[in-house]
Design an enzyme around this catalytic site. Structure first.
Site, mmCIF file in Angstrom:
data_model
loop_
_atom_site.group_PDB
_atom_site.id
_atom_site.type_symbol
_atom_site.label_atom_id
_atom_site.label_comp_id
_atom_site.label_asym_id
_atom_site.label_seq_id
_atom_site.Cartn_x
_atom_site.Cartn_y
_atom_site.Cartn_z
ATOM 1 N N HIS A 68 -8.964 3.928 -1.325
ATOM 2 C CA HIS A 68 -7.598 3.404 -1.173
ATOM 3 C C HIS A 68 -7.219 2.484 -2.338
ATOM 4 O O HIS A 68 -7.128 1.270 -2.183
ATOM 5 C CB HIS A 68 -7.518 2.675 0.179
ATOM 6 N N CYS A 124 0.828 -1.227 0.000
ATOM 7 C CA CYS A 124 0.000 0.000 0.000
ATOM 8 C C CYS A 124 0.853 1.265 0.000
ATOM 9 O O CYS A 124 0.332 2.370 -0.124
ATOM 10 C CB CYS A 124 -0.937 0.009 1.203
HETATM 11 C C1 LIG Z 1 -14.793 -3.790 4.401
HETATM 12 C C2 LIG Z 1 -14.965 -4.610 3.135
HETATM 13 C C3 LIG Z 1 -14.659 -6.079 3.425
HETATM 14 C C4 LIG Z 1 -16.401 -4.446 2.631
HETATM 15 O O1 LIG Z 1 -16.530 -5.077 1.373
HETATM 16 P P1 LIG Z 1 -17.894 -5.793 0.926
HETATM 17 O O2 LIG Z 1 -18.366 -6.662 2.053
HETATM 18 O O3 LIG Z 1 -17.667 -6.453 -0.390
HETATM 19 O O4 LIG Z 1 -18.857 -4.604 0.774
HETATM 20 P P2 LIG Z 1 -19.865 -4.439 -0.420
HETATM 21 O O5 LIG Z 1 -19.081 -4.204 -1.685
HETATM 22 O O6 LIG Z 1 -20.816 -5.593 -0.383
HETATM 23 O O7 LIG Z 1 -20.574 -3.112 -0.087
HETATM 24 C C5 LIG Z 1 -21.738 -3.040 0.678
HETATM 25 C C6 LIG Z 1 -22.087 -1.586 0.844
HETATM 26 O O8 LIG Z 1 -21.152 -0.963 1.732
HETATM 27 C C7 LIG Z 1 -20.415 0.045 1.042
HETATM 28 N N1 LIG Z 1 -19.031 -0.127 1.443
HETATM 29 C C8 LIG Z 1 -18.185 -1.098 1.057
HETATM 30 N N2 LIG Z 1 -17.012 -0.943 1.692
HETATM 31 C C9 LIG Z 1 -17.128 0.146 2.457
HETATM 32 C C10 LIG Z 1 -16.260 0.824 3.332
HETATM 33 N N3 LIG Z 1 -15.042 0.355 3.538
HETATM 34 N N4 LIG Z 1 -16.695 1.946 3.967
HETATM 35 C C11 LIG Z 1 -17.938 2.396 3.760
HETATM 36 N N5 LIG Z 1 -18.837 1.781 2.938
HETATM 37 C C12 LIG Z 1 -18.416 0.697 2.311
HETATM 38 C C13 LIG Z 1 -20.625 -0.181 -0.430
HETATM 39 O O9 LIG Z 1 -20.581 1.028 -1.122
HETATM 40 C C14 LIG Z 1 -21.998 -0.771 -0.449
HETATM 41 O O10 LIG Z 1 -22.958 0.274 -0.319
HETATM 42 P P3 LIG Z 1 -24.312 0.238 -1.166
HETATM 43 O O11 LIG Z 1 -25.016 -1.024 -0.705
HETATM 44 O O12 LIG Z 1 -24.993 1.512 -0.782
HETATM 45 O O13 LIG Z 1 -23.873 0.172 -2.588
HETATM 46 C C15 LIG Z 1 -13.988 -4.103 2.013
HETATM 47 O O14 LIG Z 1 -14.266 -2.751 1.767
HETATM 48 C C16 LIG Z 1 -12.532 -4.259 2.412
HETATM 49 O O15 LIG Z 1 -11.965 -5.335 2.272
HETATM 50 N N6 LIG Z 1 -11.880 -3.191 2.872
HETATM 51 C C17 LIG Z 1 -10.486 -3.262 3.283
HETATM 52 C C18 LIG Z 1 -9.579 -3.035 2.102
HETATM 53 C C19 LIG Z 1 -8.145 -3.308 2.466
HETATM 54 O O16 LIG Z 1 -7.836 -4.234 3.205
HETATM 55 N N7 LIG Z 1 -7.223 -2.526 1.936
HETATM 56 C C20 LIG Z 1 -5.827 -2.659 2.243
HETATM 57 C C21 LIG Z 1 -5.556 -2.005 3.538
HETATM 58 S S1 LIG Z 1 -3.896 -2.049 4.038
#
Ligand SMILES: CC(C)(COP(=O)(O)OP(=O)(O)OC[C@H]1O[C@@H](n2cnc3c(N)ncnc32)[C@H](O)[C@@H]1OP(=O)(O)O)[C@@H](O)C(=O)NCCC(=O)NCCS
Length: 383
Positions: A331, A81
């Site tokens: 990100h 990252c």
């Molecule tokens: C948290 C996480 C698991 C959620 O993913 P997901 O379960 O597939 O979520 P979805 O794509 O089903 O999204 C569901 C809803 O939440 C929203 N959403 C998804 N991630 C979000 C987040 N991080 N913050 C706020 N809203 C979020 C989407 O827009 C969607 O909204 P909608 O229903 O109005 O369209 C994913 O965002 C993630 O893995 N984040 C971490 C990324 C990471 O690890 N990066 C590296 C860091 S070092």
């Protein structure tokens, strides 16, 4: 020799239905226009791309060519990252060494081509695959959850304090047209969102975003010759830590940040209190709280109180992530570190519009972490 940032560009982050190359071009063309330079005047292109979520597995040459830099490199860099900052560092050192005068650093990522489960599985390999991912299935939310529970246990940090970081991020991102999410959320929204990995909930996590950012760097000689508007790189710090979490001393902070910060403050000859603002790596809300402490904005263990008392908001001791942070701006891994430079340059030039902070010393910091402190890069800029 001094090196200046003379042009910055950043795409809108989010789900973008264009190719990796097109994303990169969007950022590059904005950065070149901003610098008032053309591709011909650039000597070297550095392409940062983690690339593990995209069909384009060796993206440097296609991205470079599409952006009009054929024959000018490219060098591809990867530092999880923190890839974007590693690209800026590579461009910076190429100039400082005297090999080139003008270099562009590009960070581009297309992350939404795969399912969340795939993205999480790939991300979990940023640590030690054999000893951690393969054995325990660790993912990035899980790694940072471990830091969150350690911080809560040692310093009584609360889920509400972490939630406040997300609320601030979304409030700021509402005024950032480049942000993935442009809507406000409340503490209640965060606390009632679903657990991803205790104690981190959906709104404690940065999202999975597509995006690109680019910066043009130039030697002081070229800045003077072409009369360019430069924001100077005054300090650089970098460090890394073991990939194996069991070898770490503890989980309430990131040693790589502490070490990189020391190096950057020393080179820039400043203290944290001299900074007007900072962009920190808030991939999870606990990461922002640890960053306040590890960067010296407050004492160890006081990060929760720092956000609670508004010290990292506009008008506080040091406004942090006025652009919405990774949490709400998004990100796209390799784009993130360069997008931080974009935001800091806009602030130091007083072009941040509704998000502008009051500048006193015209100094700002970017803090970009790869993995959970597997890499850390810090830059200090001044106008
Ligand atoms: C948290 C996480 C698991 C959620 O993913 P997901 O379960 O597939 O979520 P979805 O794509 O089903 O999204 C569901 C809803 O939440 C929203 N959403 C998804 N991630 C979000 C987040 N991080 N913050 C706020 N809203 C979020 C989407 O827009 C969607 O909204 P909608 O229903 O109005 O369209 C994913 O965002 C993630 O893995 N984040 C971490 C990324 C990471 O690890 N990066 C590296 C860091 S070092």
């Amino acid at each position: 020799m001094r090196v200046g940032v003379v042009g910055v560009g950043c795409t809108k982050f989010g789900k973008r239905d264009i190719t990796l190359q097109e994303l990169a071009f969007e950022a590059v063309s904005e950065a070149l226009k901003d610098a008032n330079l053309t591709q011909d005047q650039v000597d070297l292109s550095v392409v940062g791309c983690v690339g593990t979520r995209s069909y384009e597995l060796m993206p440097a040459v296609p991205v470079n060519e599409y952006c009009g830099f054929s024959g000018k490199g490219p060098i591809r860099v990867e530092a999880a990252c923190a890839t974007g900052s590693a690209a800026v560092y590579t461009a910076y050192t190429s100039i400082v060494s005297g090999v080139v005068d003008v270099a562009v650093a590009i960070g581009v990522e297309k992350m939404t081509e795969v399912e969340t489960s795939v993205s999480l599985a790939v991300g979990g390999r940023a640590g030690n695959y054999l000893w951690e991912f393969h054995q325990y299935g660790t993912t990035f939310p899980a790694y940072y959850a471990m830091h969150a529970t350690a911080h809560m246990a040692r310093y009584k940090t609360t889920e509400k304090q972490m939630a406040l970081c997300a609320v601030k991020a979304h409030r700021n991102a509402k005024n950032n047209p480049k942000a993935h999410f442009q809507r406000e959320i409340s503490v209640e929204d965060v606390l009632s969102s679903r657990y991803i990995c205790y104690p981190l909930k959906l709104y404690d996590c940065s999202p999975i975003s597509d995006g690109a950012a680019a910066v043009v760097l130039a030697s002081e000689k070229v800045v003077k010759e072409l009369n360019l508007d430069a924001i100077w790189i005054d300090g650089i710090g970098f460090s890394s830590d073991t990939s194996n979490m069991t070898k770490r001393d503890g989980f309430v902070g990131l040693k790589a940040t502490v070490d990189a910060a020391k190096m950057a403050y020393k080179m820039a000859k400043i203290n944290p209190s001299d900074l007007d603002l900072a962009c920190v790596h808030d991939c999870f809300t606990i990461a922002e709280i640890m960053a306040y402490e590890d960067l010296g904005f407050c004492k160890k263990g006081e990060g929760g109180r720092f956000i609670e008392e508004g010290e990292s908001d506009f008008g506080g001791k040091i406004p942090v992530n006025t652009f919405g942070g990774l949490k709400a701006k998004g990100h796209p891994l390799a784009a993130t570190g360069i997008a931080m430079v974009y935001e800091v340059v806009k602030q130091l030039r007083e072009e941040a519009e509704k998000l502008q902070v009051d500048l006193k010393n015209y100094k700002a910091l970017t803090h970009n972490v790869g993995g959970t402190g597997h890499f850390c890069w810090i830059f200090i800029f001044s106008r």
